[in-house]
Design an enzyme around this catalytic site. Structure first.
Site, PDB file in Angstrom:
ATOM      1  N   ARG A 170      -9.996   0.300   8.683  1.00 51.24           N
ATOM      2  CA  ARG A 170      -9.551  -1.063   8.965  1.00 51.24           C
ATOM      3  C   ARG A 170     -10.606  -1.862   9.695  1.00 51.24           C
ATOM      4  NH1 ARG A 170      -3.618   0.331   8.932  1.00 51.24           N
ATOM      5  NH2 ARG A 170      -2.420  -1.568   9.155  1.00 51.24           N
TER       6      ARG A 170
ATOM      7  N   ARG B  37      11.293  -5.207   5.077  1.00 50.98           N
ATOM      8  CA  ARG B  37      11.065  -3.777   4.776  1.00 50.98           C
ATOM      9  C   ARG B  37      12.062  -2.900   5.535  1.00 50.98           C
ATOM     10  NH1 ARG B  37       5.117  -1.792   5.295  1.00 50.98           N
ATOM     11  NH2 ARG B  37       5.206  -3.046   7.186  1.00 50.98           N
TER      12      ARG B  37
ATOM     13  N   LYS C 287       0.827  -1.217   0.000  1.00 47.28           N
ATOM     14  CA  LYS C 287       0.000   0.000   0.000  1.00 47.28           C
ATOM     15  C   LYS C 287       0.861   1.266   0.000  1.00 47.28           C
ATOM     16  CE  LYS C 287      -2.181  -1.217   3.795  1.00 47.28           C
ATOM     17  NZ  LYS C 287      -1.502  -2.519   4.059  1.00 47.28           N
TER      18      LYS C 287
ATOM     19  N   ARG D 151      11.100  -1.000  10.966  1.00 45.21           N
ATOM     20  CA  ARG D 151      10.006  -0.672  11.888  1.00 45.21           C
ATOM     21  C   ARG D 151       9.984  -1.670  13.049  1.00 45.21           C
ATOM     22  NH1 ARG D 151       4.577   0.318   8.407  1.00 45.21           N
ATOM     23  NH2 ARG D 151       3.707  -0.910  10.107  1.00 45.21           N
TER      24      ARG D 151
ATOM     25  N   ARG E 150      -0.411  -9.006  13.105  1.00 46.86           N
ATOM     26  CA  ARG E 150      -1.086  -7.991  12.281  1.00 46.86           C
ATOM     27  C   ARG E 150      -1.864  -8.652  11.139  1.00 46.86           C
ATOM     28  NH1 ARG E 150       4.074  -4.970  10.977  1.00 46.86           N
ATOM     29  NH2 ARG E 150       2.851  -3.884   9.405  1.00 46.86           N
TER      30      ARG E 150
HETATM   31  P1  ADP Z   1       2.097  -1.894   3.227  1.00 51.67           P
HETATM   32  O1  ADP Z   1       2.109  -0.376   3.213  1.00 51.67           O
HETATM   33  O2  ADP Z   1       0.912  -2.477   2.529  1.00 51.67           O
HETATM   34  O3  ADP Z   1       2.288  -2.469   4.605  1.00 51.67           O
HETATM   35  P2  ADP Z   1       4.670  -1.602   1.815  1.00 51.67           P
HETATM   36  O4  ADP Z   1       4.330  -0.785   0.631  1.00 51.67           O
HETATM   37  O5  ADP Z   1       5.432  -0.945   2.908  1.00 51.67           O
HETATM   38  O6  ADP Z   1       3.356  -2.386   2.393  1.00 51.67           O
HETATM   39  O7  ADP Z   1       5.478  -2.890   1.282  1.00 51.67           O
HETATM   40  C1  ADP Z   1       5.976  -3.866   2.191  1.00 51.67           C
HETATM   41  C2  ADP Z   1       7.358  -4.313   1.725  1.00 51.67           C
HETATM   42  O8  ADP Z   1       7.230  -5.081   0.520  1.00 51.67           O
HETATM   43  C3  ADP Z   1       8.308  -3.163   1.418  1.00 51.67           C
HETATM   44  O9  ADP Z   1       9.603  -3.505   1.845  1.00 51.67           O
HETATM   45  C4  ADP Z   1       8.236  -3.031  -0.119  1.00 51.67           C
HETATM   46  O10 ADP Z   1       9.459  -2.548  -0.663  1.00 51.67           O
HETATM   47  C5  ADP Z   1       7.953  -4.450  -0.565  1.00 51.67           C
HETATM   48  N1  ADP Z   1       7.048  -4.534  -1.733  1.00 51.67           N
HETATM   49  C6  ADP Z   1       6.008  -3.722  -2.022  1.00 51.67           C
HETATM   50  N2  ADP Z   1       5.403  -4.118  -3.161  1.00 51.67           N
HETATM   51  C7  ADP Z   1       6.082  -5.213  -3.597  1.00 51.67           C
HETATM   52  C8  ADP Z   1       5.957  -6.090  -4.738  1.00 51.67           C
HETATM   53  N3  ADP Z   1       4.999  -5.907  -5.654  1.00 51.67           N
HETATM   54  N4  ADP Z   1       6.828  -7.108  -4.832  1.00 51.67           N
HETATM   55  C9  ADP Z   1       7.800  -7.306  -3.902  1.00 51.67           C
HETATM   56  N5  ADP Z   1       7.967  -6.518  -2.828  1.00 51.67           N
HETATM   57  C10 ADP Z   1       7.127  -5.478  -2.666  1.00 51.67           C
HETATM   58  P1  AMP Z   2       0.499   0.552   8.994  1.00 54.20           P
HETATM   59  O1  AMP Z   2       1.528   1.636   8.939  1.00 54.20           O
HETATM   60  O2  AMP Z   2      -0.681   0.813   8.118  1.00 54.20           O
HETATM   61  O3  AMP Z   2       1.104  -0.829   8.794  1.00 54.20           O
HETATM   62  O4  AMP Z   2      -0.074   0.568  10.497  1.00 54.20           O
HETATM   63  C1  AMP Z   2       0.778   0.337  11.610  1.00 54.20           C
HETATM   64  C2  AMP Z   2      -0.047   0.225  12.882  1.00 54.20           C
HETATM   65  O5  AMP Z   2      -0.741   1.453  13.134  1.00 54.20           O
HETATM   66  C3  AMP Z   2      -1.137  -0.857  12.891  1.00 54.20           C
HETATM   67  O6  AMP Z   2      -0.620  -2.147  13.222  1.00 54.20           O
HETATM   68  C4  AMP Z   2      -2.064  -0.309  13.997  1.00 54.20           C
HETATM   69  O7  AMP Z   2      -1.526  -0.518  15.287  1.00 54.20           O
HETATM   70  C5  AMP Z   2      -2.014   1.198  13.723  1.00 54.20           C
HETATM   71  N1  AMP Z   2      -3.057   1.631  12.740  1.00 54.20           N
HETATM   72  C6  AMP Z   2      -2.839   2.157  11.515  1.00 54.20           C
HETATM   73  N2  AMP Z   2      -4.005   2.435  10.901  1.00 54.20           N
HETATM   74  C7  AMP Z   2      -4.990   2.045  11.754  1.00 54.20           C
HETATM   75  C8  AMP Z   2      -6.408   2.033  11.686  1.00 54.20           C
HETATM   76  N3  AMP Z   2      -7.073   2.477  10.594  1.00 54.20           N
HETATM   77  N4  AMP Z   2      -7.095   1.566  12.756  1.00 54.20           N
HETATM   78  C9  AMP Z   2      -6.454   1.138  13.860  1.00 54.20           C
HETATM   79  N5  AMP Z   2      -5.124   1.086  13.979  1.00 54.20           N
HETATM   80  C10 AMP Z   2      -4.384   1.546  12.941  1.00 54.20           C
END
Ligand code: ADP
Ligand code: AMP
Length: 215
Positions: free
Chosen positions: A88, A127, A13, A160, A171
């Site tokens: 969410r 990541r 995302k 992170r 999660r």
């Molecule tokens: P989210 O925001 O949904 O938690 P991220 O965009 O941070 O996910 O992506 C999670 C990890 O996977 C990051 O390290 C990113 O570089 C990697 N990633 C994202 N999209 C892809 C993909 N299509 N293929 C492989 N790795 C990806």
């Molecule tokens: P993310 O950066 O989207 O992976 O979110 C990291 C963490 O933030 C999650 O595991 C939750 O603890 C909190 N969080 C983010 N968005 C929400 C949401 N819409 N509702 C509740 N908790 C959230």
């Protein structure tokens, strides 16, 4: 354009948000980023939400809805925004409907990035994020040119705290129990776009942009 990015943790995302907001010139509204900023700055909100993020649990709906309501009511969101990681829960989705109707706005798209849960742990655990500009990398799938250093700004990369195998597993569980029902909710509203998130980052971006452009 008013859109939501939906998908499990590690689906891509945040990665795709960067491309979408550049393409459509709209603000990126990530609840996770907002919570992490508050934790870093040790604000009142940061103190309240820290334990939830550390465990990989959801922050209570009232706190989450409040920050989103404040953010999307700001002037730069008047002509559109991209929500990332919100809603969410069904309660949050209902609250968003109410906020949008108070603002006289309508949601255009929900982009649902689909990735099998088997791939998610490796994605999240590998990541790495730039501590200065927030750019996201991956140790295997999206490496920086120089290990540990951001290509964009030279900042140091960090992992992170909630990207450990155990917390990511939690999660994913939380996603399956509380967030997945939103797919049906938005499918019924007729605004969902399902995207295969198991392709390369570039191909996923191309699929999203062409769908949003109605191509
Ligand atoms: P989210 O925001 O949904 O938690 P991220 O965009 O941070 O996910 O992506 C999670 C990890 O996977 C990051 O390290 C990113 O570089 C990697 N990633 C994202 N999209 C892809 C993909 N299509 N293929 C492989 N790795 C990806
Ligand atoms: P993310 O950066 O989207 O992976 O979110 C990291 C963490 O933030 C999650 O595991 C939750 O603890 C909190 N969080 C983010 N968005 C929400 C949401 N819409 N509702 C509740 N908790 C959230």
């Amino acid at each position: 354009m008013r859109a939501i990015l939906l998908g499990p943790p590690g689906a891509g995302k945040g990665t795709q948000a960067e491309t979408i907001v550049n393409e459509f010139k709209i603000p990126h509204v990530s609840t996770g980023d907002m919570f992490r900023k508050n934790i870093k700055e040790q604000t009142q909100l940061g103190k309240k939400v820290k334990s939830y993020l550390d465990k990989g649990a959801l922050v209570p709906d009232e706190l989450t809805v409040e920050i989103v309501k404040d953010r999307i009511s700001q002037v730069d969101c008047k002509n559109g925004f991209l929500l990332d990681g919100f809603p969410r829960t069904l309660e949050q989705a209902n609250a968003l409907d109410n906020v949008l109707s108070e603002l006289g706005q309508k949601l255009d798209y929900v982009i649902n990035i689909e990735v099998d849960s088997k791939l998610l742990i490796d994605r999240a655990v590998g990541r790495r994020i730039c501590k200065d500009c927030g750019q996201t990398y991956h140790l295997l799938f999206n490496k920086p040119t120089k290990e540990g250093v951001c290509d964009k700004c030279g900042g140091e990369l960090y992992q992170r705290k909630d990207d450990t195998e155990e917390t990511v597993a939690n999660r994913i569980n939380v996603y399956q129990n509380q967030t997945q029902p939103l797919i049906e909710y938005y499918t019924n509203k007729g605004c969902i776009i399902n995207i295969n998130g198991e392709q390369s980052i570039d191909k996923v971006s191309r699929d999203i942009i062409s769908n949003l452009r109605g191509e």
